[in-house]
Design a protein around this motif. Structure first.
Motif, mmCIF file in Angstrom:
data_model
loop_
_atom_site.group_PDB
_atom_site.id
_atom_site.type_symbol
_atom_site.label_atom_id
_atom_site.label_comp_id
_atom_site.label_asym_id
_atom_site.label_seq_id
_atom_site.Cartn_x
_atom_site.Cartn_y
_atom_site.Cartn_z
ATOM 1 N N THR A 295 -5.051 21.617 11.847
ATOM 2 C CA THR A 295 -5.143 21.359 13.277
ATOM 3 C C THR A 295 -5.179 22.677 14.033
ATOM 4 O O THR A 295 -4.264 23.499 13.910
ATOM 5 C CB THR A 295 -3.944 20.537 13.772
ATOM 6 N N ALA B 138 -14.222 18.513 12.288
ATOM 7 C CA ALA B 138 -14.343 17.805 13.568
ATOM 8 C C ALA B 138 -15.162 16.536 13.428
ATOM 9 O O ALA B 138 -16.056 16.245 14.225
ATOM 10 C CB ALA B 138 -14.917 18.709 14.653
ATOM 11 N N TYR C 172 -9.923 14.028 18.330
ATOM 12 C CA TYR C 172 -9.020 14.438 17.263
ATOM 13 C C TYR C 172 -8.207 13.248 16.763
ATOM 14 O O TYR C 172 -7.937 13.117 15.575
ATOM 15 C CB TYR C 172 -8.105 15.534 17.812
ATOM 16 N N HIS D 74 -9.850 20.247 12.632
ATOM 17 C CA HIS D 74 -10.239 19.703 13.942
ATOM 18 C C HIS D 74 -9.425 20.393 15.030
ATOM 19 O O HIS D 74 -8.238 20.692 14.841
ATOM 20 C CB HIS D 74 -9.930 18.200 13.976
ATOM 21 N N SER E 9 -7.373 20.164 18.461
ATOM 22 C CA SER E 9 -6.615 19.073 19.085
ATOM 23 C C SER E 9 -7.134 18.711 20.472
ATOM 24 O O SER E 9 -6.862 17.621 20.975
ATOM 25 C CB SER E 9 -5.130 19.449 19.180
#
Length: 294
Positions: free
Chosen positions: A241, A172, A202, A193, A195
């Motif tokens: 993701t 992140a 992101y 990270h 979304s």
């Protein structure tokens, strides 16, 4: 002035002071492999999160212990928490937010330089140094690699001429300017990270999605934007993701699924190149990047 070992905890890790002056003492917990068939070990440095105002290095101990059990020297570091008592969100001051990252990056460079200086004593391979971090720590490692150290270092460049980290893992994280990442300074990167992260974008957006008239407005290029950029440059890149996930996942792969980090580190050391995007569904609805989660 620096010191070497100040404490040893049950021979599990060494606590080292890597920087000290009249007002601050910065330490790291270093985990070393107990047995190995090689004379020098690759090194992983971990930088904790906490908005540059909180958190501590103990949060990276399990991660570093795991890496040490698999042949890596691994250290989790303390660093200057410049934003303690200050606002790191929209009501803050942009220049102060940048300075917080600069302090942290300088501390990471100092920790790196310290370990390079003591590489023979600690059996560290100085050509195989990786940096990893979550949230503020991820912003630290990204800028530590891609900032011009001669410009952003408090006392010039503390590292050997031409030094680059071997690879980078960011949880992140984001960088202020994609143009800092060029072919000549690009290294393999693994990114993860959520979304729907509303703290560190992101994609590309203002930090905390602040309005443009906010005193703390700061543009950030998050993991997906970084991933697309480094793919265009043809470098090794991996993006995980968490569809629907928010900033609470910023340390996810540093708390569990350690093997994903280990696989990436081993692949880099084996000169295996890859570009992949892994989509992980969560139990939360995705509102940030719907087309990427189908």
């Amino acid at each position: 002035m620096t010191y070497l070992v100040i404490t040893v905890f049950a021979q599990e890790h060494q606590t080292l002071t890597y920087y000290q002056n009249d007002s601050i003492q910065l330490e790291m917990d270093l985990f070393l492999p107990e047995t190995s068939n090689i004379s020098k070990h690759p090194l992983v440095l971990f930088v904790h999160g906490g908005g540059f105002s909180g958190g501590n290095r103990t949060g990276g101990q399990s991660y570093c212990r795991y890496l040490a059990q698999h042949g890596y020297a691994a250290a989790t570091i303390s660093y200057t928490l410049y934003m303690r008592g200050k606002n790191f969100s929209c009501g803050g001051v942009t220049s102060e937010k940048v300075k917080a990252m600069q302090y942290a990056a300088n501390d990471l460079w100092s920790a790196t330089a310290y370990l390079i200086d003591h590489a023979d004593q600690l059996a560290i391979d100085t050509k195989k140094i990786f940096v990893t971090g979550s949230s503020a720590g991820a912003e630290t490692v990204l800028h530590a690699q891609y900032w011009n150290r001669s410009v952003m270092g408090w006392s010039g460049d503390p590292l050997p001429k031409g030094f680059k980290y071997k690879g980078l893992i960011s949880g992140a994280g984001a960088i202020m300017d994609l143009n800092m990442i060029q072919k000549d300074n690009l290294i393999p990167m693994m990114l993860f990270h959520g979304s729907n992260d509303r703290t560190v974008p992101y994609g590309t957006a203002a930090h905390h999605y602040c309005p443009t008239d906010a005193t703390g407005w700061l543009m950030f290029f998050g993991s997906h934007s970084i991933y697309e950029h480094i793919n265009s440059l043809g470098a090794t890149s991996q993006l995980y993701t968490y569809c629907g996930g928010g900033h609470e996942l910023s340390a996810e792969l540093f708390k569990r699924d350690f093997d994903l980090s280990l696989d990436f580190l081993n692949q880099v050391l084996s000169n295996q190149k890859s570009q992949k995007h892994i989509i992980i569904k969560t139990d939360k609805p995705n509102t940030g990047a719907a087309t990427l989660c189908d």
